[in-house]
Design a protein around this motif. Structure first.
Motif, PDB file in Angstrom:
ATOM      1  N   GLY A 239       0.809  -1.222   0.000  1.00 47.83           N
ATOM      2  CA  GLY A 239       0.000   0.000   0.000  1.00 47.83           C
ATOM      3  C   GLY A 239       0.838   1.265   0.000  1.00 47.83           C
ATOM      4  O   GLY A 239       2.039   1.236   0.271  1.00 47.83           O
ATOM      5  N   ARG A 240       0.167   2.384  -0.252  1.00 48.74           N
ATOM      6  CA  ARG A 240       0.835   3.693  -0.256  1.00 48.74           C
ATOM      7  C   ARG A 240       1.542   3.960   1.077  1.00 48.74           C
ATOM      8  O   ARG A 240       2.585   4.609   1.120  1.00 48.74           O
ATOM      9  CB  ARG A 240      -0.227   4.792  -0.519  1.00 48.74           C
ATOM     10  N   PHE A 277      -6.571   1.032  -6.074  1.00 52.42           N
ATOM     11  CA  PHE A 277      -7.317   1.771  -5.052  1.00 52.42           C
ATOM     12  C   PHE A 277      -6.443   2.857  -4.425  1.00 52.42           C
ATOM     13  O   PHE A 277      -6.887   3.996  -4.229  1.00 52.42           O
ATOM     14  CB  PHE A 277      -7.848   0.817  -3.972  1.00 52.42           C
ATOM     15  N   CYS A 281      -6.868   7.010  -3.658  1.00 51.79           N
ATOM     16  CA  CYS A 281      -7.094   7.255  -2.219  1.00 51.79           C
ATOM     17  C   CYS A 281      -5.814   7.804  -1.602  1.00 51.79           C
ATOM     18  O   CYS A 281      -4.761   7.258  -1.808  1.00 51.79           O
ATOM     19  CB  CYS A 281      -7.473   5.946  -1.536  1.00 51.79           C
ATOM     20  N   LYS A 283      -5.933   8.716   1.858  1.00 50.97           N
ATOM     21  CA  LYS A 283      -6.354   8.915   3.250  1.00 50.97           C
ATOM     22  C   LYS A 283      -5.169   8.830   4.207  1.00 50.97           C
ATOM     23  O   LYS A 283      -5.064   9.610   5.145  1.00 50.97           O
ATOM     24  CB  LYS A 283      -7.424   7.884   3.635  1.00 50.97           C
ATOM     25  N   CYS A 284      -4.262   7.883   3.976  1.00 50.95           N
ATOM     26  CA  CYS A 284      -3.117   7.738   4.892  1.00 50.95           C
ATOM     27  C   CYS A 284      -2.191   8.950   4.779  1.00 50.95           C
ATOM     28  O   CYS A 284      -1.729   9.486   5.794  1.00 50.95           O
ATOM     29  CB  CYS A 284      -2.360   6.442   4.612  1.00 50.95           C
ATOM     30  N   CYS A 339      -6.914   3.605   6.979  1.00 50.92           N
ATOM     31  CA  CYS A 339      -6.903   2.912   5.669  1.00 50.92           C
ATOM     32  C   CYS A 339      -8.247   2.223   5.431  1.00 50.92           C
ATOM     33  O   CYS A 339      -8.727   1.465   6.281  1.00 50.92           O
ATOM     34  CB  CYS A 339      -5.773   1.880   5.655  1.00 50.92           C
ATOM     35  N   PRO A 340      -8.890   2.456   4.292  1.00 52.54           N
ATOM     36  CA  PRO A 340     -10.182   1.815   4.032  1.00 52.54           C
ATOM     37  C   PRO A 340     -10.121   0.281   4.030  1.00 52.54           C
ATOM     38  O   PRO A 340     -11.161  -0.369   4.180  1.00 52.54           O
ATOM     39  CB  PRO A 340     -10.563   2.342   2.634  1.00 52.54           C
ATOM     40  N   TYR A 341      -8.933  -0.277   3.891  1.00 49.63           N
ATOM     41  CA  TYR A 341      -8.819  -1.744   3.975  1.00 49.63           C
ATOM     42  C   TYR A 341      -8.797  -2.232   5.419  1.00 49.63           C
ATOM     43  O   TYR A 341      -8.841  -3.436   5.669  1.00 49.63           O
ATOM     44  CB  TYR A 341      -7.550  -2.227   3.253  1.00 49.63           C
TER      45      TYR A 341
HETATM   46  S1  SF4 Z   1      -5.213   4.736   3.112  1.00 48.39           S
HETATM   47 FE1  SF4 Z   1      -5.772   4.631   0.963  1.00 48.39          FE
HETATM   48  S2  SF4 Z   1      -3.901   5.235  -0.126  1.00 48.39           S
HETATM   49 FE2  SF4 Z   1      -3.310   4.726   1.951  1.00 48.39          FE
HETATM   50  S3  SF4 Z   1      -2.701   2.563   1.837  1.00 48.39           S
HETATM   51 FE3  SF4 Z   1      -4.854   2.601   2.469  1.00 48.39          FE
HETATM   52  S4  SF4 Z   1      -5.979   2.418   0.552  1.00 48.39           S
HETATM   53 FE4  SF4 Z   1      -3.883   2.979   0.006  1.00 48.39          FE
END
Ligand code: SF4
Ligand code: SF4
Length: 390
Positions: A239-240, A277, A281, A283-284, A339-341
């Motif tokens: 992920g990012r 994704f 995104c 968000k982080c 994180c949406p995950y």
């Molecule tokens: S918050 Fe969004 S951009 Fe950051 S790792 Fe999670 S899914 Fe990826």
């Protein structure tokens, strides 16, 4: 030390890896830099893990009870990890692999075929606490060139046993509810518990394989980079925020490994839509207080020498990240919380959500995630009340 035999890997294409990539010297890890690099001042960060020296703060989640629980969650990992610190400078699980296995039998056990052996090893790993488990051939690019001796303060060439051909990679889920209180001394408990579960699972699995008459070495953050091995073992995507994202537990996990010579079947890399994704995104990156997470496209240039250059990926600025941890006297993990995950996948609607995230409806899922307020911080004092009354 043998570095030959690196298998070809799908990671070469996924991350455009420089063919001349040098192995990682663990001396450059940010936690080890805090021991020798004057530009990284840990202040009271490490001291706060010793309850005789911690300093409570006025902020909620940082009082005596919070530190008492967090430090207790680290207790066994620290006691076992530092058993040979004074005599050898080893910190097992962090700078050195575990050396606590008792000897195996004179003759190895009869093995069924490789497929059934692999199935049994995975069955045992899950039984011993792993949330998921995968296997990869050891790619020596991820094995450290040197490990760091915390007694001498020097890097030492890593003598990785050449007979070990496979890594069994273990995913240990962390507590979702407590993780809602990131960042706080209290939430550091879920990190400590994750390490204790990793120590337990990896060492019991290594002893099981030793008892079968094969070589096995348990490892946490020491010896080799866990994330690329976990990706090669088919356990998740990158992920990012620089963390592994698993389909079963999102990024809210710890990773442990057992290196072995037991012949096993390897898994395949599995992509399920994380990169696409992360591209929509941020968000982080938006939530990270010291702005340590990149909002840009993946790059082959690392922000500083604590991370690899030569791999095209998002890379967290470890210096900025650690400075924030130091400021708080605990680990942060806001990037995991938002994180949406990061979801409780025992709930069916969250399993539907991850399907949406990994489909062309990913923008809708991101909107939904924001609208429904996922990722908001729970007050640490509410965790004490809710958990006590549950
Ligand atoms: S918050 Fe969004 S951009 Fe950051 S790792 Fe999670 S899914 Fe990826
Ligand atoms: S742990 Fe905290 S400081 Fe570090 S990258 Fe994540 S959000 Fe930023």
């Amino acid at each position: 030390m043998e570095r030959a035999g690196t298998p070809s890997s799908p990671l070469d294409d996924l991350f455009q890896i420089d063919p001349q990539l040098p192995a990682y010297n663990q001396k450059n890890d940010i936690f080890n830099r805090a021991m020798w690099d004057d530009s990284i001042d840990p202040k009271d960060f490490f001291v706060s893990y010793d309850i005789t020296n911690y300093k409570p703060k006025k902020a909620k989640g940082f009082n005596h009870w919070d530190y008492a629980l967090r430090n207790a969650s680290w207790h066994l990992t620290d006691v076992v990890g530092e058993m040979k610190l004074e005599s050898e400078g080893r910190v097992e699980g962090f700078t050195d692999y575990y050396s606590i296995q008792t000897p195996g039998p004179p003759k190895p056990a009869n093995l069924p075929d490789q497929q059934l052996t692999t199935q049994r090893i995975k069955q045992v790993a899950r039984f011993l606490g792993a949330g998921s488990v995968g296997i990869c051939a050891i790619d020596h690019r991820w094995v450290y060139s040197h490990h760091f001796n915390r007694k001498s303060g020097k890097a030492q060439e890593l003598d990785f046993p050449a007979a070990l051909k496979y890594a069994i990679v273990l995913i240990l889920p962390m507590d979702y509810q407590l993780g809602k209180t990131f960042p706080s001394a209290l939430s550091g408990t879920t990190t400590g518990l994750g390490y204790a579960n990793s120590l337990n699972c990896a060492n019991m699995l290594a002893q099981f394989i030793t008892n079968l008459g094969y070589e096995a070495v348990a490892s946490l953050n020491d010896t080799a980079l866990s994330i690329p091995m976990a990706i090669e073992a088919g356990l998740g995507e990158y992920g990012r925020h620089g963390l592994l994202i698993t389909p079963e537990f999102g990024p809210n996990v710890r990773i442990a490994k057992v290196f072995t010579d037991l012949p096993l079947e390897v898994d395949q890399v599995k992509e399920f839509g994380v990169k696409a994704f992360c591209e929509i995104c941020q968000k982080c990156a938006n939530a990270c207080p010291p702005r340590a997470i990149s909002k840009e496209a993946p790059s082959s240039e690392a922000p500083n020498f604590s991370s690899f250059s030569g791999i095209k990926k998002w890379t967290v600025n470890a210096e900025k990240c650690f400075q924030f941890w130091v400021k708080m006297n605990t680990d942060c993990a806001i990037c995991i919380r938002v994180c949406p995950y990061n979801k409780d996948y025992s709930k069916w609607w969250n399993r539907v959500g991850i399907k949406l995230a990994n489909s062309p409806l990913r923008r809708f899922m991101l909107w939904l995630d924001n609208t429904l307020g996922f990722g908001k911080r729970m007050k640490p004092q509410d965790w004490w009340v809710k958990s006590g009354s549950a």
